[in-house]
Design a protein around this motif. Structure first.
Motif, PDB file in Angstrom:
ATOM      1  N   ASP A 107       0.815  -1.219   0.000  1.00  9.10           N
ATOM      2  CA  ASP A 107       0.000   0.000   0.000  1.00  9.10           C
ATOM      3  C   ASP A 107       0.847   1.266   0.000  1.00  9.10           C
ATOM      4  O   ASP A 107       0.306   2.374   0.121  1.00  9.10           O
ATOM      5  CB  ASP A 107      -0.926   0.022   1.216  1.00  9.10           C
ATOM      6  CG  ASP A 107      -1.957  -1.092   1.191  1.00  9.10           C
ATOM      7  OD1 ASP A 107      -2.432  -1.420   0.093  1.00  9.10           O
ATOM      8  OD2 ASP A 107      -2.282  -1.633   2.267  1.00  9.10           O
ATOM      9  N   ALA A 108       2.180   1.122  -0.107  1.00 14.36           N
ATOM     10  CA  ALA A 108       3.059   2.282   0.015  1.00 14.36           C
ATOM     11  C   ALA A 108       2.773   3.309  -1.085  1.00 14.36           C
ATOM     12  O   ALA A 108       2.540   2.962  -2.249  1.00 14.36           O
ATOM     13  CB  ALA A 108       4.517   1.837  -0.038  1.00 14.36           C
ATOM     14  N   ARG A 109       2.809   4.585  -0.679  1.00 13.27           N
ATOM     15  CA  ARG A 109       2.546   5.696  -1.594  1.00 13.27           C
ATOM     16  C   ARG A 109       3.477   6.850  -1.231  1.00 13.27           C
ATOM     17  O   ARG A 109       3.647   7.187  -0.068  1.00 13.27           O
ATOM     18  CB  ARG A 109       1.082   6.132  -1.478  1.00 13.27           C
ATOM     19  CG  ARG A 109       0.686   7.267  -2.404  1.00 13.27           C
ATOM     20  CD  ARG A 109      -0.823   7.544  -2.302  1.00 13.27           C
ATOM     21  NE  ARG A 109      -1.236   7.897  -0.955  1.00 13.27           N
ATOM     22  CZ  ARG A 109      -1.141   9.128  -0.442  1.00 13.27           C
ATOM     23  NH1 ARG A 109      -0.608  10.116  -1.151  1.00 13.27           N
ATOM     24  NH2 ARG A 109      -1.561   9.372   0.792  1.00 13.27           N
ATOM     25  N   HIS A 110       4.078   7.451  -2.238  1.00 13.05           N
ATOM     26  CA  HIS A 110       5.004   8.560  -2.005  1.00 13.05           C
ATOM     27  C   HIS A 110       4.270   9.777  -1.438  1.00 13.05           C
ATOM     28  O   HIS A 110       3.206  10.164  -1.937  1.00 13.05           O
ATOM     29  CB  HIS A 110       5.696   8.950  -3.315  1.00 13.05           C
ATOM     30  CG  HIS A 110       6.558  10.162  -3.194  1.00 13.05           C
ATOM     31  ND1 HIS A 110       7.775  10.146  -2.549  1.00 13.05           N
ATOM     32  CD2 HIS A 110       6.366  11.446  -3.626  1.00 13.05           C
ATOM     33  CE1 HIS A 110       8.310  11.359  -2.594  1.00 13.05           C
ATOM     34  NE2 HIS A 110       7.476  12.171  -3.247  1.00 13.05           N
ATOM     35  N   VAL A 111       4.865  10.384  -0.410  1.00 16.48           N
ATOM     36  CA  VAL A 111       4.298  11.589   0.200  1.00 16.48           C
ATOM     37  C   VAL A 111       5.247  12.771   0.062  1.00 16.48           C
ATOM     38  O   VAL A 111       4.847  13.865  -0.347  1.00 16.48           O
ATOM     39  CB  VAL A 111       3.959  11.343   1.691  1.00 16.48           C
ATOM     40  CG1 VAL A 111       3.521  12.643   2.360  1.00 16.48           C
ATOM     41  CG2 VAL A 111       2.878  10.287   1.833  1.00 16.48           C
ATOM     42  N   ALA A 112       6.514  12.588   0.395  1.00 14.85           N
ATOM     43  CA  ALA A 112       7.447  13.716   0.386  1.00 14.85           C
ATOM     44  C   ALA A 112       8.862  13.188   0.175  1.00 14.85           C
ATOM     45  O   ALA A 112       9.143  12.006   0.372  1.00 14.85           O
ATOM     46  CB  ALA A 112       7.357  14.501   1.697  1.00 14.85           C
ATOM     47  N   GLY A 113       9.765  14.105  -0.212  1.00 11.45           N
ATOM     48  CA  GLY A 113      11.166  13.738  -0.355  1.00 11.45           C
ATOM     49  C   GLY A 113      11.508  13.297  -1.758  1.00 11.45           C
ATOM     50  O   GLY A 113      10.957  13.802  -2.749  1.00 11.45           O
ATOM     51  N   ASP A 114      12.413  12.337  -1.848  1.00 12.05           N
ATOM     52  CA  ASP A 114      12.968  11.884  -3.119  1.00 12.05           C
ATOM     53  C   ASP A 114      11.980  10.966  -3.834  1.00 12.05           C
ATOM     54  O   ASP A 114      11.805   9.805  -3.442  1.00 12.05           O
ATOM     55  CB  ASP A 114      14.278  11.141  -2.839  1.00 12.05           C
ATOM     56  CG  ASP A 114      15.020  10.778  -4.114  1.00 12.05           C
ATOM     57  OD1 ASP A 114      14.396  10.783  -5.191  1.00 12.05           O
ATOM     58  OD2 ASP A 114      16.224  10.463  -4.018  1.00 12.05           O
ATOM     59  N   PRO A 115      11.310  11.422  -4.896  1.00  9.75           N
ATOM     60  CA  PRO A 115      10.324  10.576  -5.560  1.00  9.75           C
ATOM     61  C   PRO A 115      10.942   9.370  -6.255  1.00  9.75           C
ATOM     62  O   PRO A 115      10.308   8.327  -6.385  1.00  9.75           O
ATOM     63  CB  PRO A 115       9.657  11.528  -6.565  1.00  9.75           C
ATOM     64  CG  PRO A 115      10.659  12.603  -6.802  1.00  9.75           C
ATOM     65  CD  PRO A 115      11.423  12.761  -5.528  1.00  9.75           C
ATOM     66  N   THR A 116      12.194   9.518  -6.708  1.00 11.36           N
ATOM     67  CA  THR A 116      12.849   8.384  -7.372  1.00 11.36           C
ATOM     68  C   THR A 116      13.080   7.244  -6.396  1.00 11.36           C
ATOM     69  O   THR A 116      12.851   6.068  -6.715  1.00 11.36           O
ATOM     70  CB  THR A 116      14.186   8.832  -7.982  1.00 11.36           C
ATOM     71  OG1 THR A 116      13.947   9.909  -8.897  1.00 11.36           O
ATOM     72  CG2 THR A 116      14.863   7.686  -8.710  1.00 11.36           C
ATOM     73  N   LEU A 117      13.502   7.584  -5.166  1.00 13.26           N
ATOM     74  CA  LEU A 117      13.714   6.558  -4.144  1.00 13.26           C
ATOM     75  C   LEU A 117      12.392   5.893  -3.774  1.00 13.26           C
ATOM     76  O   LEU A 117      12.321   4.664  -3.599  1.00 13.26           O
ATOM     77  CB  LEU A 117      14.368   7.190  -2.908  1.00 13.26           C
ATOM     78  CG  LEU A 117      14.686   6.242  -1.743  1.00 13.26           C
ATOM     79  CD1 LEU A 117      15.636   5.133  -2.184  1.00 13.26           C
ATOM     80  CD2 LEU A 117      15.283   7.023  -0.574  1.00 13.26           C
ATOM     81  N   SER A 118      11.327   6.681  -3.665  1.00 14.45           N
ATOM     82  CA  SER A 118      10.011   6.114  -3.360  1.00 14.45           C
ATOM     83  C   SER A 118       9.558   5.168  -4.460  1.00 14.45           C
ATOM     84  O   SER A 118       9.056   4.066  -4.198  1.00 14.45           O
ATOM     85  CB  SER A 118       8.975   7.224  -3.175  1.00 14.45           C
ATOM     86  OG  SER A 118       9.232   7.974  -2.018  1.00 14.45           O
ATOM     87  N   ALA A 119       9.747   5.594  -5.726  1.00 15.09           N
ATOM     88  CA  ALA A 119       9.331   4.742  -6.839  1.00 15.09           C
ATOM     89  C   ALA A 119      10.114   3.441  -6.849  1.00 15.09           C
ATOM     90  O   ALA A 119       9.558   2.361  -7.127  1.00 15.09           O
ATOM     91  CB  ALA A 119       9.514   5.493  -8.156  1.00 15.09           C
ATOM     92  N   GLU A 120      11.395   3.526  -6.542  1.00 16.38           N
ATOM     93  CA  GLU A 120      12.217   2.314  -6.492  1.00 16.38           C
ATOM     94  C   GLU A 120      11.741   1.379  -5.383  1.00 16.38           C
ATOM     95  O   GLU A 120      11.665   0.165  -5.564  1.00 16.38           O
ATOM     96  CB  GLU A 120      13.681   2.709  -6.273  1.00 16.38           C
ATOM     97  CG  GLU A 120      14.646   1.530  -6.350  1.00 16.38           C
ATOM     98  CD  GLU A 120      16.088   1.962  -6.147  1.00 16.38           C
ATOM     99  OE1 GLU A 120      16.960   1.071  -6.071  1.00 16.38           O
ATOM    100  OE2 GLU A 120      16.341   3.186  -6.045  1.00 16.38           O
TER     101      GLU A 120
END
Length: 756
Positions: free
Chosen positions: A130-143
Motif C-alpha cells: 500500500d506504500a505511496r510517495h508523500v514527500a522527499g525523493d520521488p525516485t527513491l520512493s518509486a524504487e
C-alpha cells in the motif's frame, strides 16, 4: 520545514464532535477520505525537510490507500540510502505528529533493509504493497514501491501459509463480522483487514479477488467506520450496541437494525471472497507440488451424485440432466458438511440455477439430507454459509429470508438470529446420544427461535411456524406435534431451574404436567443446553447446568414413580450448638443465628463485600433459630478467603452492622439507577408461598436493597433465586403466605420498586 527554528505547521483539523448531522455526513464517503488524505499529505510535506537528497517519506496503511477514517492513526515509512543524521530527520517528523496527538506507527529503513524484513515477515510485505510517495525523493520512493511489489510477486506463494495462520488466529480472536451483534469492523472475519488480504492475493496474480461486489462492500464498510468515528469522536472499530443508532443516522439508514443487516451483508461478501481466494491459493500450491506438468484432475466419489475434484465437491456427470433431482442441492450440502470440503463455485451456481423446487411434503432423501446436514458437526457452518450465499437456503426454507442477519437485542446474545439457529443445531450434536430421537433434537434446535422478529412471545409465535415447517419437510403428525411442543417450551427448563425452588413439589409437578413424557423432557434438556451454548458466554454457567440437571432428575423421578420431592430439611449441624454458626463448603454458604430482622440482607451485603454473587438462597426458622443458606459464584473468578469470610459472617450474624457499612452505603447510593423495573406476582407457583419476580437492570447492591426492603415491609422470604442475563436480572423471591390481599401486594411491590 525549511526553517528548523520555526514552529511546525498545524495538522489538518478533525471533525468537531457534536456537529449537525449534515456537517458530520460531509466527512463520510470516498470523497471525504480522499480529502483527508490530501490534507495530511500537505501537512506531512510541510514537516519534511527540504533539500535532503536520498530520503523519502511513504505512507502505508489507510493513508497509503487514501481511505483513512476521521480519527485513523498514521502509518509512515522513512526510507533513506544511508543518509547521515537520519535519526535527527526522523525525530523532526515524528515529534510534531505526536505533539498533534495523532497515533503513529513508523519505521526508518534503507531499501535493502525494508526488502529484507518484508522477505520474511508477511505482515510487513503486505503493508508495503500500500506504500505511496508523500514527500522527499520521488525516485527513491518509486524504487521502493516497485521493488516491494516485485518481491511480493516472487515470494507470495511461500509467505501465504504464514499469512493464513495469522488470519485464522485473528478470526478466532475476533469472530465473524457477518454474525456478530457487536463486531470489529476492521479485525473480524469479513472486515476491513480482510480487504488488505484480498488485495495482496490479487497483487500476487493468484486470483481476481477485488470484484465489483467486493469493492462495493469494502466502500460501505469504510463509510460505516467513518460514521462510527464521528459518532464516538475518537478512533474505534467495534460497532457496539449503544452507538448503532447514531451511526445509522449518519449513514441515513432507517434504523440500527438496517445498519446491522447492511454490515452483515457486506461482511459476508468479503468473507466469501476470502474463501474463494484461499481456494485459489491452495490450487496453486497443490499444482506446484505436483510439478510443472498439468495433471489430469482426479475425481473421487463422496456421496450419491457428488464427487471430489481438486479439493472441492462437484456434481457427478450422471447428476446433470434435463430434470435434476429436487433433493440434489440438499444432498450436496450434506456431503460437503460431512466430509468438510467446500462446494465448487460452479457447482453452487448450477444448483441455484437449475435445481427444481422441493415438493410438499419433501421426499425422504431431502429430509434425510437436511438432518444429516444439521448433524454434521464442524462442517455444518461453512457448508450452510455457502448454500446461503447462493440462495439455496431460501429455496429450501422461504422463512429464512426474514431471519437472515436479523439482530437480537438482548445483551446476552452474541450472534444474529440466522447464525444462532445454525449454531444451536451444531451445539446440539453433542447431546444426540442422550435422547431417543436425535433427528427431532437437531430439527428442534434449528427451529427453536423461528418466532423471533414477529410480534408476541417468540416461543408461542414460533411454535406453529416450526410445526408448519416440520409438516412441509414430511415429518409424521406425531413428530410435528413434538416439534411444536419443543419450540413452545424451549425456555421452560432454564427459566424454572434458575427462578423457582426445585425442592417445592408444585414446581416439579407443574413441569411434569407441561412436558408430558420423559422423551420430550430429554429433548428439552438437550435443547436448553445447546441454546445456551449458542447464545454466548453470559447465557451459560456451571451453576445453571447443575440446576437444570437437578430439575430434570426430579421431574424424571416424578414421571417414573409419581413421587414428588419432600420439602428440604435444615442441615442438622446448623440446628445445634451455640450461635452464630457458619459453614463454608465451596459455593455453599450457610449461617445460623438468632432470628432477627435484617439478617438476610446483612449476610447478602457481607457476601457482596467479599465479591460473591448470590445465585440462590433458602431460609428457615426453627425454634427461634434463623438459618440462611446461599449458593454463590465468585464475581471475578477468584476464590474467596474462607477465614476472612467466616469471620465477617459471624460478626454480621451477631448483629455487628459496621462490617458491611461501606457496602451498604454504596448499594443505597446506586438506588434509582435502574430504568423501568417491573414486579410480577406468581401466586400459584409455590406450595406455601407467593413468588414475587423482580425484572430489572442489574446494579450494584441491588439484591441487598431488595432483601432489606422486603424485610422492612414485613415479608418473610422462604427462598430466593437470582438469575442474571447480561445486564438484566430476574430475581424471584418466595414470600411465605397466600398474599391474596391486593392492597398488601401493592404495598410490598411499591417498597421493592422504590428500593430498585
Amino acid at each position: 520545514m525549511t526553517n528548523p527554528l520555526s514552529e511546525p505547521p498545524a495538522p489538518p483539523a478533525r471533525p468537531a464532535a457534536g456537529g449537525s448531522l449534515d456537517k458530520l455526513r460531509d466527512h463520510i464517503g470516498a470523497a471525504a477520505r480522499d480529502e483527508r488524505a490530501a490534507a495530511l499529505d500537505v501537512w506531512l510535506k510541510d514537516l519534511f525537510p527540504s533539500h535532503v537528497p536520498g530520503v523519502s517519506l511513504l505512507a502505508v496503511g489507510g493513508l497509503g490507500r487514501r481511505d483513512c477514517a476521521p480519527y485513523s492513526d498514521l502509518d509512515l515509512v522513512l526510507v533513506h540510502n544511508g543518509t547521515a543524521g537520519i535519526d535527527r530527520i526522523a525525530s523532526g517528523l515524528w515529534y510534531p505528529i505526536w505533539d498533534a496527538r495523532l497515533g503513529l506507527d513508523h519505521s526508518v529503513r534503507t531499501l535493502p533493509e525494508a526488502l529484507s524484513v518484508a522477505h520474511d515477515d508477511v505482515k510487513v510485505a503486505l503493508g508495503l504493497l500500500d506504500a505511496r510517495h508523500v514527500a522527499g525523493d520521488p525516485t527513491l520512493s518509486a524504487e521502493m514501491i516497485a521493488a516491494t511489489g516485485d518481491q511480493w510477486r516472487r515470494t507470495a506463494v511461500r509467505l501465504l501459509p504464514q499469512l493464513r495462520e495469522l488470519t485464522t488466529a485473528r478470526w478466532t480472536q475476533h469472530g465473524e463480522l457477518a454474525f456478530l451483534l457487536e463486531g470489529d469492523l476492521k479485525e473480524a472475519a469479513g472486515g476491513l483487514r480482510d480487504l488488505t488480504l484480498l488485495r495482496g492475493i490479487g497483487r500476487a496474480g493468484i486470483a481476481d479477488t477485488m470484484r465489483p461486489a467486493v469493492r462495493a462492500a469494502g466502500l460501505r464498510l469504510l463509510d460505516t467506520r467513518d460514521a462510527l468515528h464521528l459518532a464516538v469522536g475518537r478512533r474505534v472499530d467495534r460497532l457496539v450496541a449503544q452507538e448503532r443508532a447514531a451511526v445509522a443516522d449518519l449513514l441515513d439508514l432507517e434504523d440500527a437494525d438496517a445498519l446491522l443487516r447492511r454490515v452483515s451483508g457486506d461482511a459476508r461478501t468479503i468473507a466469501h471472497a476470502v474463501d474463494d481466494a484461499w481456494r485459489a491459493v491452495d490450487r496453486l500450491r497443490s499444482g506446484r507440488r505436483r510439478g510443472s506438468t498439468p495433471a489430469v484432475p482426479s475425481r473421487r466419489p463422496v456421496a450419491r451424485d457428488v464427487v471430489e475434484q481438486d479439493g472441492e465437491l462437484v456434481l457427478a456427470r450422471t447428476a446433470i440432466g434435463p430434470v435434476p433431482d429436487p433433493s440434489l442441492s440438499l444432498r450436496v450440502a450434506a456431503a460437503a458438511a460431512i466430509v468438510q470440503l467446500p462446494i465448487a463455485r460452479a457447482t453452487s451456481e448450477w444448483l441455484a440455477a437449475f435445481c427444481p423446487p422441493l415438493p410438499t411434503p419433501w421426499p425422504p432423501a431431502a429430509r434425510a439430507a437436511l438432518i444429516s446436514l444439521l448433524g454434521s458437526g464442524p462442517g455444518l457452518l461453512p457448508a450452510w454459509e455457502t448454500c446461503d450465499r447462493y440462495g439455496l437456503i431460501d429455496a429450501w426454507l422461504p422463512e429464512w429470508a426474514r431471519m437472515r442477519s436479523l439482530p437480537q437485542h438482548h445483551p446476552i446474545h452474541r450472534y444474529t438470529l440466522d447464525r444462532h439457529l445454525v449454531q444451536a443445531a451444531y451445539e446440539a450434536t453433542r447431546f444426540t446420544r442422550e435422547v431417543d430421537r436425535p433427528d427431532l433434537l437437531l430439527l428442534g434446535a434449528f427451529l427453536h427461535d423461528v418466532g423471533k422478529g414477529l410480534p408476541g412471545d417468540h416461543s408461542i409465535v414460533g411454535a406453529p411456524i416450526a410445526a408448519e415447517i416440520a409438516g412441509r419437510i414430511g415429518l409424521p403428525a406425531a413428530d410435528v406435534a413434538t416439534i411444536e411442543k419443543v419450540v413452545r417450551l424451549h425456555l421452560l427448563l432454564p427459566d424454572v431451574a434458575t427462578r423457582r425452588d426445585l425442592s417445592d413439589p408444585l414446581t416439579i409437578s407443574t413441569v411434569a404436567e407441561a412436558v408430558g413424557d420423559p422423551a420430550t423432557l430429554d429433548l428439552l434438556h438437550a435443547l436448553a443446553r445447546a441454546d445456551s451454548q449458542a447464545t454466548g458466554p453470559a447465557a451459560w454457567s456451571d451453576w445453571k447446568g447443575r440446576l437444570m440437571a437437578e430439575l430434570v432428575r426430579r421431574v424424571h423421578t416424578a414421571m417414573d414413580t409419581g413421587e414428588l420431592p419432600e420439602p428440604p430439611q435444615p442441615d442438622p449441624e446448623l440446628l445445634e450448638g451455640g450461635l452464630p454458626v457458619v459453614h463454608l463448603d465451596g459455593d455453599r454458604v450457610a449461617v445460623a443465628a438468632a432470628d432477627r430482622r435484617g439478617l438476610l440482607a446483612g449476610v447478602t451485603a457481607c457476601l457482596a463485600m467479599h465479591r460473591l454473587d448470590v445465585v440462590a438462597a433458602n431460609t428457615a426458622t426453627v425454634d427461634g433459630r434463623a438459618i440462611v443458606e446461599f449458593y454463590t459464584s465468585p464475581r471475578y473468578g477468584s476464590p474467596y478467603d474462607p477465614v476472612a469470610l467466616a469471620a465477617d459472617l459471624r460478626r454480621v450474624a451477631s448483629g455487628d452492622v459496621s462490617v458491611t457499612q461501606r457496602v451498604r452505603a454504596r448499594a443505597m447510593s446506586a438506588r434509582g439507577g435502574t430504568a423501568s423495573p417491573r414486579v410480577v406476582w406468581q401466586r400459584a407457583a409455590a406450595t406455601d408461598a407467593a413468588v414475587l419476580e423482580l425484572r430489572a437492570a442489574d446494579s450494584a447492591g441491588l439484591l441487598y436493597r431488595v432483601t432489606a426492603a422486603l424485610d422492612e415491609a414485613g415479608a418473610e422470604i422462604r427462598a430466593a433465586r437470582i438469575s442474571t442475563l447480561g445486564g438484566d436480572v430476574v430475581d424471584a423471591f418466595y414470600l411465605v403466605g397466600t398474599w391474596a390481599d391486593s392492597a398488601e401486594r401493592n404495598r410490598v411491590e411499591a417498597a421493592v420498586l422504590s428500593a430498585v
